[in-house]
Every structure is written in structure tokens, then in C-alpha cells.
Write a protein that holds these residues in place. Structure first.
Motif, PDB file in Angstrom:
ATOM      1  N   UNK A 216     -28.416  84.952  59.186  1.00 54.49           N
ATOM      2  CA  UNK A 216     -28.836  86.106  60.027  1.00 54.49           C
ATOM      3  C   UNK A 216     -27.065  85.089  61.414  1.00 54.49           C
ATOM      4  N   UNK A 217     -26.660  86.388  61.929  1.00 56.50           N
ATOM      5  CA  UNK A 217     -25.950  86.115  63.189  1.00 56.50           C
ATOM      6  C   UNK A 217     -27.268  86.648  64.655  1.00 56.50           C
ATOM      7  N   UNK A 218     -26.841  85.910  65.134  1.00 53.28           N
ATOM      8  CA  UNK A 218     -26.679  86.733  66.885  1.00 53.28           C
ATOM      9  C   UNK A 218     -25.571  87.815  67.194  1.00 53.28           C
ATOM     10  N   UNK A 219     -25.685  88.716  67.195  1.00 53.27           N
ATOM     11  CA  UNK A 219     -24.367  89.727  67.944  1.00 53.27           C
ATOM     12  C   UNK A 219     -24.674  90.268  69.236  1.00 53.27           C
ATOM     13  N   UNK A 220     -23.735  89.107  70.045  1.00 51.61           N
ATOM     14  CA  UNK A 220     -23.812  89.333  71.045  1.00 51.61           C
ATOM     15  C   UNK A 220     -23.363  90.293  72.021  1.00 51.61           C
TER      16      UNK A 220
ATOM     17  N   UNK B 220     -21.260  93.966  82.226  1.00 52.31           N
ATOM     18  CA  UNK B 220     -21.192  92.927  82.685  1.00 52.31           C
ATOM     19  C   UNK B 220     -22.110  91.934  81.488  1.00 52.31           C
ATOM     20  N   UNK B 221     -23.577  92.698  81.777  1.00 54.21           N
ATOM     21  CA  UNK B 221     -24.786  91.898  80.871  1.00 54.21           C
ATOM     22  C   UNK B 221     -24.505  91.735  79.450  1.00 54.21           C
ATOM     23  N   UNK B 222     -24.930  90.843  79.037  1.00 55.48           N
ATOM     24  CA  UNK B 222     -24.569  90.241  77.069  1.00 55.48           C
ATOM     25  C   UNK B 222     -26.227  90.810  76.846  1.00 55.48           C
ATOM     26  N   UNK B 223     -26.167  91.283  75.407  1.00 55.74           N
ATOM     27  CA  UNK B 223     -27.049  92.186  74.626  1.00 55.74           C
ATOM     28  C   UNK B 223     -27.317  91.175  73.372  1.00 55.74           C
ATOM     29  N   UNK B 224     -28.289  90.749  73.398  1.00 52.37           N
ATOM     30  CA  UNK B 224     -28.503  89.662  71.930  1.00 52.37           C
ATOM     31  C   UNK B 224     -28.864  90.729  70.869  1.00 52.37           C
ATOM     32  N   UNK B 225     -28.911  90.499  68.708  1.00 50.79           N
ATOM     33  CA  UNK B 225     -29.408  91.143  68.804  1.00 50.79           C
ATOM     34  C   UNK B 225     -29.029  90.905  67.285  1.00 50.79           C
ATOM     35  N   UNK B 226     -29.860  90.120  66.449  1.00 52.80           N
ATOM     36  CA  UNK B 226     -30.086  89.775  65.251  1.00 52.80           C
ATOM     37  C   UNK B 226     -29.484  90.523  64.293  1.00 52.80           C
ATOM     38  N   UNK B 227     -28.381  90.147  63.423  1.00 53.56           N
ATOM     39  CA  UNK B 227     -28.441  91.511  62.484  1.00 53.56           C
ATOM     40  C   UNK B 227     -27.830  90.008  60.634  1.00 53.56           C
ATOM     41  N   UNK B 228     -27.509  90.991  60.055  1.00 50.35           N
ATOM     42  CA  UNK B 228     -27.388  90.640  59.273  1.00 50.35           C
ATOM     43  C   UNK B 228     -25.548  90.669  58.737  1.00 50.35           C
TER      44      UNK B 228
ATOM     45  N   UNK C 168     -27.719 101.402  70.223  1.00 49.41           N
ATOM     46  CA  UNK C 168     -26.600 100.469  70.991  1.00 49.41           C
ATOM     47  C   UNK C 168     -26.046  98.921  71.441  1.00 49.41           C
ATOM     48  N   UNK C 169     -25.713  98.578  70.538  1.00 44.83           N
ATOM     49  CA  UNK C 169     -24.715  98.357  69.986  1.00 44.83           C
ATOM     50  C   UNK C 169     -23.433  98.423  69.765  1.00 44.83           C
ATOM     51  N   UNK C 170     -23.545  99.650  68.968  1.00 47.97           N
ATOM     52  CA  UNK C 170     -22.275 100.287  68.338  1.00 47.97           C
ATOM     53  C   UNK C 170     -22.203 101.607  69.571  1.00 47.97           C
ATOM     54  N   UNK C 171     -23.182 101.935  70.491  1.00 51.34           N
ATOM     55  CA  UNK C 171     -21.756 102.648  71.635  1.00 51.34           C
ATOM     56  C   UNK C 171     -21.679 101.359  72.737  1.00 51.34           C
ATOM     57  N   UNK C 172     -22.100 100.238  72.816  1.00 49.42           N
ATOM     58  CA  UNK C 172     -21.161  99.112  73.449  1.00 49.42           C
ATOM     59  C   UNK C 172     -20.092  98.023  72.600  1.00 49.42           C
ATOM     60  N   UNK C 173     -19.921  98.674  71.097  1.00 46.07           N
ATOM     61  CA  UNK C 173     -18.603  98.228  70.941  1.00 46.07           C
ATOM     62  C   UNK C 173     -17.373  99.395  71.482  1.00 46.07           C
ATOM     63  N   UNK C 174     -17.806 100.323  71.205  1.00 45.05           N
ATOM     64  CA  UNK C 174     -17.281 101.741  71.005  1.00 45.05           C
ATOM     65  C   UNK C 174     -16.275 101.362  72.656  1.00 45.05           C
TER      66      UNK C 174
ATOM     67  N   UNK D  62     -15.103  93.318  72.715  1.00 47.96           N
ATOM     68  CA  UNK D  62     -15.274  91.860  72.722  1.00 47.96           C
ATOM     69  C   UNK D  62     -16.964  91.562  72.896  1.00 47.96           C
ATOM     70  N   UNK D  63     -16.993  90.257  71.731  1.00 55.20           N
ATOM     71  CA  UNK D  63     -18.177  90.240  71.718  1.00 55.20           C
ATOM     72  C   UNK D  63     -18.321  88.909  71.530  1.00 55.20           C
ATOM     73  N   UNK D  64     -19.340  87.800  70.757  1.00 53.30           N
ATOM     74  CA  UNK D  64     -19.838  86.675  70.453  1.00 53.30           C
ATOM     75  C   UNK D  64     -20.819  86.869  69.457  1.00 53.30           C
ATOM     76  N   UNK D  65     -20.465  85.480  68.942  1.00 56.13           N
ATOM     77  CA  UNK D  65     -21.618  85.687  67.615  1.00 56.13           C
ATOM     78  C   UNK D  65     -21.696  84.374  67.285  1.00 56.13           C
ATOM     79  N   UNK D  66     -23.475  84.468  66.994  1.00 58.10           N
ATOM     80  CA  UNK D  66     -23.723  82.928  66.721  1.00 58.10           C
ATOM     81  C   UNK D  66     -24.506  83.124  65.834  1.00 58.10           C
ATOM     82  N   UNK D  67     -24.787  81.408  64.704  1.00 59.44           N
ATOM     83  CA  UNK D  67     -26.150  81.588  63.659  1.00 59.44           C
ATOM     84  C   UNK D  67     -27.399  81.586  64.773  1.00 59.44           C
ATOM     85  N   UNK D  68     -28.036  82.713  63.936  1.00 58.91           N
ATOM     86  CA  UNK D  68     -30.164  82.635  64.448  1.00 58.91           C
ATOM     87  C   UNK D  68     -30.805  82.635  62.835  1.00 58.91           C
TER      88      UNK D  68
END
Length: 125
Positions: free
Chosen positions: A11-15, A21-29, A46-52, A56-62
Motif C-alpha cells: 500500500x502507498x499513501x497518496x497525498x 493547500x491542505x493535504x489529503x492522504x489516501x491509502x491505495x494499491x 476527491x483525489x482524482x478531482x484534486x489531481x486534475x 503535485x502529490x506526495x507518496x509514502x509506504x503505508x
């Protein structure tokens, strides 16, 4: 280049970042193809709307529930064209990595009609 901690992470956490400017983390495959990671979600999520708005995102193992197991890494998220060979390759990589779990998710998504609304996202580091 994909950070070592993310190459085979279950799993990765997609922020993703809101307009304020607030970050929203979501665990994804995520599955790797060469030097990119691929994830998917419902097109209206929501994450797709924010990516549109901003790729610019951040990613971490989770863990499955989003608890961080590593450090954040900066990445660029790009929506993959629907019906493209890249999209097909991403789904193939996800199926190869997650096996029966992905098959079960696909089955449920097809029954509910949600499979048609999915969007694939490429993450480049």
C-alpha cells in the motif's frame, strides 16, 4: 526514479493537495511499470478531482489503513487516457501484483457498474 521503499510496497499513501493547500492522504494499491507507479480510483473521487487541479502529490509506504511506514516522496501525478495501451498495461500490472484481491475488486466493481468510471493515475518521481 521510484524510491526503493515504494517499489514493491503493498500500500502507498497518496497525498493530494486541496486548492486551499491542505493535504489529503489516501491509502491505495500501486503497481510498478518501469520507473512509474500506477494507481486507480473512481473518476469522481476527491483525489482524482484534486489531481486534475494539481498533479503535485506526495507518496509514502503505508499500511492498509494509511499508517505511514516510511518517508514522504514528491511525485507528479498524471491521469492516464481511458482506453489507452498504457491504461491496459497498468491494470495488467495491478492484477499481476494483487492477484485474487484485484479479481474480487474487479468482480464487485463490474456488478455495481463502477468499473466503467475508474481512472488510472501514473506517478512519476
Amino acid at each position: 526514479m521510484i524510491p526503493d521503499s515504494l517499489r514493491e510496497a503493498e500500500f502507498i499513501n497518496l497525498l493530494t493537495i486541496r486548492k486551499n493547500g491542505d493535504g489529503v492522504p489516501t491509502p491505495v494499491w500501486a503497481a510498478r511499470i518501469e520507473e512509474s507507479l500506477y494507481v486507480f480510483s473512481q473518476g469522481q473521487a476527491g483525489k482524482i478531482k484534486r489531481i486534475r487541479n494539481s498533479g503535485d502529490v506526495r507518496v509514502a509506504e503505508c499500511t492498509a489503513n494509511g499508517k505511514l511506514k516510511g518517508y514522504w516522496h514528491v511525485a507528479k501525478a498524471t491521469l492516464v487516457e481511458s482506453g489507452s495501451p498504457e491504461e491496459a498495461a497498468a491494470y495488467e500490472a495491478l492484477l499481476s501484483k494483487y492477484g485474487w484481491k484485484m479479481k474480487m475488486l474487479n468482480f464487485g466493481s463490474k456488478l455495481s457498474g463502477k468499473a466503467k468510471t475508474r481512472v488510472v493515475v501514473r506517478l512519476d518521481f
